[in-house]
Design a protein around this motif. Structure first.
Motif, PDB file in Angstrom:
ATOM      1  N   MET A   1      14.681  59.072  28.831  1.00 58.06           N
ATOM      2  CA  MET A   1      13.437  58.344  28.576  1.00 58.06           C
ATOM      3  C   MET A   1      13.434  57.783  27.155  1.00 58.06           C
ATOM      4  O   MET A   1      13.903  58.435  26.231  1.00 58.06           O
ATOM      5  N   ARG A   2      12.911  56.552  27.034  1.00 61.46           N
ATOM      6  CA  ARG A   2      12.810  55.949  25.709  1.00 61.46           C
ATOM      7  C   ARG A   2      11.340  55.683  25.398  1.00 61.46           C
ATOM      8  O   ARG A   2      10.610  55.145  26.236  1.00 61.46           O
ATOM      9  N   ILE A   3      10.910  56.066  24.202  1.00 55.50           N
ATOM     10  CA  ILE A   3       9.534  55.804  23.784  1.00 55.50           C
ATOM     11  C   ILE A   3       9.558  55.019  22.475  1.00 55.50           C
ATOM     12  O   ILE A   3      10.158  55.451  21.490  1.00 55.50           O
ATOM     13  N   ASP A   4       8.936  53.845  22.491  1.00 52.94           N
ATOM     14  CA  ASP A   4       8.790  53.026  21.288  1.00 52.94           C
ATOM     15  C   ASP A   4       7.361  53.154  20.792  1.00 52.94           C
ATOM     16  O   ASP A   4       6.424  52.932  21.563  1.00 52.94           O
ATOM     17  N   ILE A   5       7.225  53.493  19.516  1.00 49.97           N
ATOM     18  CA  ILE A   5       5.896  53.654  18.936  1.00 49.97           C
ATOM     19  C   ILE A   5       5.640  52.532  17.942  1.00 49.97           C
ATOM     20  O   ILE A   5       6.462  52.280  17.065  1.00 49.97           O
ATOM     21  N   LEU A   6       4.501  51.854  18.117  1.00 56.81           N
ATOM     22  CA  LEU A   6       4.136  50.723  17.265  1.00 56.81           C
ATOM     23  C   LEU A   6       3.017  51.194  16.355  1.00 56.81           C
ATOM     24  O   LEU A   6       1.932  51.563  16.835  1.00 56.81           O
ATOM     25  N   THR A   7       3.256  51.192  15.063  1.00 59.00           N
ATOM     26  CA  THR A   7       2.344  51.846  14.140  1.00 59.00           C
ATOM     27  C   THR A   7       2.373  51.194  12.762  1.00 59.00           C
ATOM     28  O   THR A   7       3.373  50.551  12.403  1.00 59.00           O
ATOM     29  N   LEU A   8       1.310  51.396  11.993  1.00 57.20           N
ATOM     30  CA  LEU A   8       1.324  50.987  10.577  1.00 57.20           C
ATOM     31  C   LEU A   8       1.844  52.129   9.705  1.00 57.20           C
ATOM     32  O   LEU A   8       2.081  51.936   8.517  1.00 57.20           O
ATOM     33  N   PHE A   9       1.998  53.321  10.287  1.00 62.34           N
ATOM     34  CA  PHE A   9       2.394  54.490   9.498  1.00 62.34           C
ATOM     35  C   PHE A   9       3.523  55.282  10.165  1.00 62.34           C
ATOM     36  O   PHE A   9       3.341  56.434  10.564  1.00 62.34           O
ATOM     37  N   PRO A  10       4.703  54.673  10.277  1.00 60.60           N
ATOM     38  CA  PRO A  10       5.813  55.344  10.977  1.00 60.60           C
ATOM     39  C   PRO A  10       6.173  56.702  10.375  1.00 60.60           C
ATOM     40  O   PRO A  10       6.638  57.586  11.096  1.00 60.60           O
ATOM     41  N   GLU A  11       5.923  56.857   9.087  1.00 62.82           N
ATOM     42  CA  GLU A  11       6.307  58.127   8.454  1.00 62.82           C
ATOM     43  C   GLU A  11       5.484  59.309   8.961  1.00 62.82           C
ATOM     44  O   GLU A  11       5.910  60.462   8.853  1.00 62.82           O
ATOM     45  N   MET A  12       4.326  59.024   9.551  1.00 59.27           N
ATOM     46  CA  MET A  12       3.515  60.126  10.085  1.00 59.27           C
ATOM     47  C   MET A  12       4.217  60.854  11.224  1.00 59.27           C
ATOM     48  O   MET A  12       3.854  61.971  11.571  1.00 59.27           O
ATOM     49  N   PHE A  13       5.241  60.211  11.829  1.00 61.94           N
ATOM     50  CA  PHE A  13       5.918  60.827  12.976  1.00 61.94           C
ATOM     51  C   PHE A  13       7.140  61.643  12.575  1.00 61.94           C
ATOM     52  O   PHE A  13       7.715  62.339  13.406  1.00 61.94           O
ATOM     53  N   GLN A  14       7.550  61.506  11.312  1.00 61.04           N
ATOM     54  CA  GLN A  14       8.802  62.151  10.912  1.00 61.04           C
ATOM     55  C   GLN A  14       8.738  63.662  11.063  1.00 61.04           C
ATOM     56  O   GLN A  14       9.697  64.265  11.550  1.00 61.04           O
ATOM     57  N   GLY A  15       7.638  64.253  10.635  1.00 62.48           N
ATOM     58  CA  GLY A  15       7.506  65.709  10.755  1.00 62.48           C
ATOM     59  C   GLY A  15       7.580  66.173  12.198  1.00 62.48           C
ATOM     60  O   GLY A  15       8.521  66.874  12.586  1.00 62.48           O
ATOM     61  N   PRO A  16       6.611  65.751  13.043  1.00 65.02           N
ATOM     62  CA  PRO A  16       6.580  66.237  14.422  1.00 65.02           C
ATOM     63  C   PRO A  16       7.848  65.946  15.231  1.00 65.02           C
ATOM     64  O   PRO A  16       8.192  66.707  16.124  1.00 65.02           O
TER      65      PRO A  16
END
Ligand code: 6GU
Length: 224
Positions: A1-16
Motif C-alpha cells: 500500500m502507498r499513502i501520499d500525504i499532502l501537508t504544509l507541515f511534513p515534519e510533523m510526520f517524522q516522529g510517528p
C-alpha cells in the motif's frame, strides 16, 4: 500500500512514521509513505498558499492552485483508490473505515489548516472526508497520522503476529479483556487464578466474559 500525504507541515510526520510498527512496515515494503509539502507547489513568488475568505470573517483559507497542481501531478503518476480530506466535519473514523482503507492500493490524504481548504478542492478532487472525533485540532496532520497508524497495522505483514490485529478492541465490536503478565503476585496484587489454571477452554470463556462485561459497562452503545 502507498499513502501520499499532502501537508504544509511534513515534519510533523517524522516522529510517528519513524518508530515501531509503522517504521517496520515501511522497511519491510508493506507500506510506502510519502509526504509532500503543498508550499513547494505554490506559484507565488512568496510561496503563499492561503488567502482571505470571500465570505469575510477571521481566518485564512488554503488556496486551490498549489493543492490542485500537487494532486494532478500525483494522479498522473499512478491511480488513487481514495483521496481523503481530513476535517472535523467529515465522517467519524472507526475500525470499520480503517479496515476498508487497509485493503486499498494507493491513497492520498490532504491535511487542512487555518479555516480549511477552498471548497472547490473538496468538490473536485476529494473522494472521502474523515474526522477523528468531535474536538478541534490545530490542523489535519495529527488526524492523518492517526488514520495512517490505524490502517497500516492492519495490513498483513505489518504486525509479526498476524492474528494480533484481529483480537484488538473494536474488531468484533467488543472492548479487549484485561491482560496480565508475570509476576503472578506483585506485592499482594494477584493475577486472577483462572489465568494460572492452564485450562485453555476456561480461559477463553473468561476472556469473552470479561470483554463483554467491560463493553457493557464502558461502551454499551457498541452492543446494540
Ligand atoms: Cl481531521 N482536523 C482537525 N483540524 N481537527 C479535527 C479533526 C481533523 N478530526 C477531529 N478534529
Amino acid at each position: 500500500m502507498r499513502i501520499d500525504i499532502l501537508t504544509l507541515f511534513p515534519e510533523m510526520f517524522q516522529g510517528p512514521f519513524s518508530e515501531s510498527i509503522i517504521k517496520r512496515a515501511q522497511e519491510k515494503g508493506v507500506a510506502e509513505l510519502q509526504c509532500h509539502n503543498i508550499r513547494d507547489y505554490s506559484t507565488n513568488k512568496h510561496k503563499k498558499v492561503d488567502d482571505y475568505a470571500f465570505s469575510g470573517g477571521a481566518g485564512m483559507v488554503m488556496s486551490i492552485e498549489p493543492i490542485a497542481i500537487l494532486i494532478e501531478k500525483l494522479k498522473a503518476e499512478r491511480d488513487y483508490d481514495e483521496i481523503i480530506y481530513v476535517t472535523p466535519d467529515g465522517e467519524q473514523l472507526n475500525q470499520s473505515i480503517s479496515n476498508q482503507l487497509s485493503l486499498k492500493g494507493n491513497i492520498m490524504i490532504l491535511c487542512g489548516h487555518y479555516k480549511g481548504v477552498d471548497q472547490r478542492v473538496r468538490d473536485h478532487f476529494i473522494t472521502r472526508e474523515i474526522s477523528i472525533g468531535d474536538y478541534v485540532l490545530t490542523g489535519g496532520e495529527l488526524a492523518a497520522a492517526v488514520i495512517v497508524d490505524s490502517v497500516i497495522r492492519l495490513i498483513p505483514g505489518a504486525i509479526s503476529d498476524e492474528t494480533s490485529a484481529l483480537t484488538d478492541s473494536f474488531q468484533d465490536n467488543l472492548l479487549a479483556p484485561p491482560v496480565y503478565t508475570r509476576p503472578a503476585d506483585y506485592k499482594g496484587m494477584k493475577v486472577p487464578d483462572i489465568l494460572l489454571s492452564g485450562d485453555g477452554k476456561k480461559i477463553e470463556a473468561w476472556k469473552e466474559q470479561q470483554a463483554y462485561e467491560r463493553t457493557k459497562k464502558r461502551r454499551p452503545d457498541l452492543l446494540k
